[in-house]
Design a protein around this motif. Sequence first.
Motif, short mmCIF file in Angstrom:
data_model
loop_
_atom_site.label_atom_id
_atom_site.label_comp_id
_atom_site.label_asym_id
_atom_site.label_seq_id
_atom_site.Cartn_x
_atom_site.Cartn_y
_atom_site.Cartn_z
N SER A 91 0.81 -1.16 0.05
CA SER A 91 -0.13 0.04 -0.09
C SER A 91 1.10 1.42 -0.11
CB SER A 91 -0.85 -0.05 1.14
OG SER A 91 -0.49 0.41 2.38
N PHE A 92 2.26 1.14 0.69
CA PHE A 92 3.01 2.34 0.57
C PHE A 92 3.52 2.40 -0.72
CE2 PHE A 92 7.69 3.43 0.58
CZ PHE A 92 7.35 4.70 1.04
N THR A 93 4.01 1.30 -1.42
CA THR A 93 4.64 1.47 -2.86
C THR A 93 3.47 1.76 -3.75
OG1 THR A 93 4.39 -1.27 -3.04
CG2 THR A 93 6.49 -0.23 -2.46
N GLY A 94 2.57 1.22 -3.68
CA GLY A 94 1.13 1.89 -4.39
C GLY A 94 0.93 3.03 -4.49
N THR A 95 0.94 3.64 -3.14
CA THR A 95 0.62 5.11 -2.97
C THR A 95 1.91 6.11 -3.62
OG1 THR A 95 -0.56 4.34 -1.08
CG2 THR A 95 0.11 6.69 -1.15
N MET A 96 2.86 5.84 -3.18
CA MET A 96 4.15 6.52 -3.85
C MET A 96 4.11 6.44 -5.27
SD MET A 96 4.72 8.11 -1.36
CE MET A 96 6.29 9.07 -1.86
N TYR A 97 3.72 5.00 -5.90
CA TYR A 97 3.84 4.94 -7.46
C TYR A 97 2.70 6.01 -7.97
CZ TYR A 97 4.07 2.75 -12.00
OH TYR A 97 4.21 2.36 -13.44
#
Lengths: 98, 215
Positions: B100-106
Amino acid sequence: MPELDPIIHAESRLRAITTLNEVGEGDRIAFTKLRKILDMTAGNLSTHLRKLEDAGYVEVTKTIEGRTPATYVAITLKGKAAFEDYRKALRELLAGLS
Amino acid sequence: MTHDALDDDRPLDLHTALRLVKSAEDTARRELRGNEALQYLVWGLAWLLGFGTLHGSRFGWLPIDHEPALAVFGVAILLAIVVTIVVAGRYSRGIRGHSSFTGTMYGVAWALGFLVMGTLSGVIVGVVDDFWVRGMLMNGIAILIVGLLYITGGTTFNDKTQSVMGVWFLVVDMAALLSGSQHYLTVFFIFGSGGFLVAAVLETVRRRKQAQSNA
């Protein structure tokens, strides 16, 4: 002769741990989403998750989202290793049959 | 059918167990990661319609002025963005943790990248008079962002197809820019839209093969 882990070798728990193994590394899945994917009732899924949790294969955490309680589930390292061993044993047993 | 029975502690046949694992894996991948082929198809069609309308307007095979053609392009891209956000939201809902962190930052990277691009476009409009040179510059920058984010998206989410597509878009962008403003649109219309559509077909074939090997 390899042995199949009886905790995993049951239809609902096998489907549950397979699904949890597909959830990303370091991620947890909401109980409601897992229930929908597995097409199981809440009571049935809870029962099987408890058995997996007792064996240390999954971790269940309870949290609050807004004002609503939410439950998240994740496979543990022990669970991943047990699932991998189960699959290996299953392959070996099936190879022995043919 | 809802798996409601509590009697499934009964011994499981070995072949049934293997089938259950494979079918649960397929279902989980579909429900957790979605269908990339469908996303590529949506974008391929949006580019085909958007760049196609601009191309038709420029080379006279469509009875439409430049400005309305640009509006059609904008609407097509906007629709594809909406579909992408809705689909990504559906799959990320109910998942917490690292992805969810990587998805949000992406997602933030895409939003900020295009915000900067929009700002730069405003500058380009102020200094470049030619409608088509302007378009080439703006699209050249947009595809630079798309290409780089596809490459890094592929490495972040372990999706080789996505990274290869990123490389393809950068190569096409470079070739189109080198061909000059006269041919930029033609090169991009064919090989840019084509890239997405070919990826949609290849991804569909790959999924079918995977499903057959699991059967």
